[in-house]
Design a protein around this motif. Structure first.
Motif, PDB file in Angstrom:
ATOM      1  N   ALA A   1      68.633  31.751  72.996  1.00 29.68           N
ATOM      2  CA  ALA A   1      68.877  30.419  72.454  1.00 29.68           C
ATOM      3  C   ALA A   1      67.841  29.421  72.953  1.00 29.68           C
ATOM      4  O   ALA A   1      67.440  29.456  74.120  1.00 29.68           O
ATOM      5  CB  ALA A   1      70.275  29.938  72.846  1.00 29.68           C
ATOM      6  N   LEU A   2      67.440  28.523  72.067  1.00 29.65           N
ATOM      7  CA  LEU A   2      66.537  27.449  72.472  1.00 29.65           C
ATOM      8  C   LEU A   2      67.208  26.502  73.457  1.00 29.65           C
ATOM      9  O   LEU A   2      66.526  25.870  74.257  1.00 29.65           O
ATOM     10  CB  LEU A   2      66.036  26.681  71.251  1.00 29.65           C
ATOM     11  N   ASP A   3      68.530  26.415  73.408  1.00 24.65           N
ATOM     12  CA  ASP A   3      69.249  25.586  74.385  1.00 24.65           C
ATOM     13  C   ASP A   3      68.929  26.021  75.810  1.00 24.65           C
ATOM     14  O   ASP A   3      68.870  25.193  76.714  1.00 24.65           O
ATOM     15  CB  ASP A   3      70.768  25.687  74.168  1.00 24.65           C
ATOM     16  N   ASN A   4      68.724  27.298  76.020  1.00 24.09           N
ATOM     17  CA  ASN A   4      68.418  27.808  77.358  1.00 24.09           C
ATOM     18  C   ASN A   4      67.069  27.301  77.858  1.00 24.09           C
ATOM     19  O   ASN A   4      66.886  27.088  79.057  1.00 24.09           O
ATOM     20  CB  ASN A   4      68.439  29.340  77.373  1.00 24.09           C
ATOM     21  N   ARG A   5      66.134  27.098  76.975  1.00 20.78           N
ATOM     22  CA  ARG A   5      64.821  26.558  77.361  1.00 20.78           C
ATOM     23  C   ARG A   5      64.896  25.059  77.650  1.00 20.78           C
ATOM     24  O   ARG A   5      64.210  24.559  78.523  1.00 20.78           O
ATOM     25  CB  ARG A   5      63.794  26.813  76.263  1.00 20.78           C
TER      26      ARG A   5
END
Length: 130
Positions: free
Chosen positions: A123-127
């Motif tokens: 997930a981009l949220d993790n970045r």
């Protein structure tokens, strides 16, 4: 069972796969409404609630597939599916399998789970949170 205890280490990846596969299915509902692809009964000149639903399904599905803003988007989409069920499906019949609302219920509760569980892996949220 001891046989499945080792699976817990893959919980983030399983959650990520659930999010992505659910989002891809949800995008298909939006593309059918907005672009008549795949060809279906829900396409046509859209306005009002069907247009709003198509936009939410398409754009929200893309955001979920990417894992971007997962919790707020999932919250919005869970609400959309609850409204869709009670407005479009429940009046037809009491039983979800008879009123065509079983997918709406499943989407609603998967999205609600994502609100609490987060995006999982991939997930981009993790970045953004790193």
């Amino acid at each position: 069972m001891k046989l499945f205890e080792g699976f817990s280490q893959y919980r983030p990846q399983a959650l990520g796969v659930l999010r992505i596969v659910t989002a891809l299915q949800f995008i298909e509902h939006g593309t059918q409404k907005l672009f008549n692809f795949p060809v279906g009964e829900h396409a046509g000149a859209l306005s009002g609630l069907p247009l709003a639903a198509g936009i939410l399904e398409f754009a929200g599905g893309i955001l979920l597939a990417l894992g971007l803003l997962t919790r707020p988007v999932a919250f919005l989409l869970a609400g959309e599916m609850a409204i869709a069920y009670f407005m479009a499906h429940a009046p037809r019949d009491f039983f979800p399998v008879s009123n065509g609302g079983d997918a709406a219920i499943s989407f609603c509760f998967i999205f609600l789970y994502l609100v609490f569980a987060g995006a999982g892996a991939f997930a981009l949220d993790n970045r953004r949170n790193a």
